[in-house]
Design a protein around this motif. Structure first.
Motif, PDB file in Angstrom:
ATOM      1  N   GLY A  36       0.822  -1.203   0.000  1.00 49.74           N
ATOM      2  CA  GLY A  36       0.000   0.000   0.000  1.00 49.74           C
ATOM      3  C   GLY A  36       0.853   1.249   0.000  1.00 49.74           C
ATOM      4  O   GLY A  36       2.040   1.211   0.334  1.00 49.74           O
ATOM      5  N   HIS A  37       0.278   2.376  -0.420  1.00 48.64           N
ATOM      6  CA  HIS A  37       0.962   3.677  -0.480  1.00 48.64           C
ATOM      7  C   HIS A  37       2.229   3.621  -1.334  1.00 48.64           C
ATOM      8  O   HIS A  37       3.219   4.291  -1.044  1.00 48.64           O
ATOM      9  CB  HIS A  37       1.300   4.203   0.924  1.00 48.64           C
ATOM     10  CG  HIS A  37       0.099   4.347   1.801  1.00 48.64           C
ATOM     11  ND1 HIS A  37      -0.835   5.342   1.620  1.00 48.64           N
ATOM     12  CD2 HIS A  37      -0.324   3.597   2.850  1.00 48.64           C
ATOM     13  CE1 HIS A  37      -1.779   5.206   2.533  1.00 48.64           C
ATOM     14  NE2 HIS A  37      -1.499   4.159   3.279  1.00 48.64           N
ATOM     15  N   GLY A  38       2.221   2.790  -2.380  1.00 44.45           N
ATOM     16  CA  GLY A  38       3.358   2.707  -3.297  1.00 44.45           C
ATOM     17  C   GLY A  38       4.528   1.876  -2.808  1.00 44.45           C
ATOM     18  O   GLY A  38       5.580   1.848  -3.442  1.00 44.45           O
ATOM     19  N   VAL A  39       4.375   1.188  -1.687  1.00 48.44           N
ATOM     20  CA  VAL A  39       5.466   0.367  -1.145  1.00 48.44           C
ATOM     21  C   VAL A  39       5.290  -1.068  -1.631  1.00 48.44           C
ATOM     22  O   VAL A  39       4.225  -1.661  -1.471  1.00 48.44           O
ATOM     23  CB  VAL A  39       5.488   0.408   0.401  1.00 48.44           C
ATOM     24  CG1 VAL A  39       6.562  -0.519   0.945  1.00 48.44           C
ATOM     25  CG2 VAL A  39       5.693   1.830   0.881  1.00 48.44           C
ATOM     26  N   LYS A  40       6.348  -1.595  -2.223  1.00 48.29           N
ATOM     27  CA  LYS A  40       6.340  -2.983  -2.685  1.00 48.29           C
ATOM     28  C   LYS A  40       7.480  -3.728  -2.003  1.00 48.29           C
ATOM     29  O   LYS A  40       8.548  -3.175  -1.785  1.00 48.29           O
ATOM     30  CB  LYS A  40       6.498  -3.048  -4.195  1.00 48.29           C
ATOM     31  CG  LYS A  40       5.332  -2.410  -4.902  1.00 48.29           C
ATOM     32  CD  LYS A  40       5.267  -2.807  -6.336  1.00 48.29           C
ATOM     33  CE  LYS A  40       4.155  -2.019  -6.969  1.00 48.29           C
ATOM     34  NZ  LYS A  40       3.161  -2.704  -7.600  1.00 48.29           N
ATOM     35  N   CYS A  59      11.910  -4.123   0.968  1.00 48.54           N
ATOM     36  CA  CYS A  59      10.792  -3.249   0.606  1.00 48.54           C
ATOM     37  C   CYS A  59      11.347  -1.962  -0.003  1.00 48.54           C
ATOM     38  O   CYS A  59      12.423  -1.481   0.381  1.00 48.54           O
ATOM     39  CB  CYS A  59       9.954  -2.916   1.829  1.00 48.54           C
ATOM     40  SG  CYS A  59       9.153  -4.344   2.566  1.00 48.54           S
ATOM     41  N   TYR A  60      10.586  -1.401  -0.946  1.00 50.51           N
ATOM     42  CA  TYR A  60      10.986  -0.145  -1.576  1.00 50.51           C
ATOM     43  C   TYR A  60       9.737   0.620  -1.963  1.00 50.51           C
ATOM     44  O   TYR A  60       8.670   0.066  -2.122  1.00 50.51           O
ATOM     45  CB  TYR A  60      11.880  -0.412  -2.797  1.00 50.51           C
ATOM     46  CG  TYR A  60      11.201  -1.202  -3.887  1.00 50.51           C
ATOM     47  CD1 TYR A  60      10.547  -0.578  -4.932  1.00 50.51           C
ATOM     48  CD2 TYR A  60      11.219  -2.592  -3.862  1.00 50.51           C
ATOM     49  CE1 TYR A  60       9.921  -1.304  -5.929  1.00 50.51           C
ATOM     50  CE2 TYR A  60      10.589  -3.325  -4.840  1.00 50.51           C
ATOM     51  CZ  TYR A  60       9.941  -2.682  -5.875  1.00 50.51           C
ATOM     52  OH  TYR A  60       9.312  -3.405  -6.860  1.00 50.51           O
ATOM     53  N   ARG A  61       9.908   1.924  -2.096  1.00 49.77           N
ATOM     54  CA  ARG A  61       8.809   2.788  -2.492  1.00 49.77           C
ATOM     55  C   ARG A  61       8.939   3.082  -3.978  1.00 49.77           C
ATOM     56  O   ARG A  61       9.996   3.510  -4.439  1.00 49.77           O
ATOM     57  CB  ARG A  61       8.828   4.081  -1.702  1.00 49.77           C
ATOM     58  CG  ARG A  61       7.680   5.021  -2.052  1.00 49.77           C
ATOM     59  CD  ARG A  61       7.692   6.208  -1.135  1.00 49.77           C
ATOM     60  NE  ARG A  61       7.095   5.830   0.130  1.00 49.77           N
ATOM     61  CZ  ARG A  61       5.862   6.172   0.488  1.00 49.77           C
ATOM     62  NH1 ARG A  61       5.135   6.900  -0.297  1.00 49.77           N
ATOM     63  NH2 ARG A  61       5.368   5.779   1.639  1.00 49.77           N
TER      64      ARG A  61
END
Length: 63
Positions: A36-40, A59-61
């Motif tokens: 969520g919020h562009g975090v993968k 994890c990265y945005r």
């Protein structure tokens, strides 16, 4: 009689192999998850200082 023993041994080896794969496969089936919020996040195979390899959760945005 020997064919039956061979078949049983091969069957047991196959079942043991499938159980081993089945234990690890669910964790690796989908390697990238959206938090969520562009975090993968995804699993990455890394080399450890002792020479072994291990998966770590990274994890990265996104941009």
């Amino acid at each position: 009689m020997q064919h039956t023993r061979l078949f049983r041994r091969l069957s047991l080896a196959l079942v043991a192999g499938l159980l081993a794969v089945g234990a690890t496969l669910p964790a690796m089936a989908k390697s990238t998850f959206s938090q969520g919020h562009g975090v993968k996040c995804h699993w990455v195979l890394t080399d450890q200082p002792d020479g072994t390899q291990a998966y770590i959760w990274v994890c990265y945005r996104g941009v």
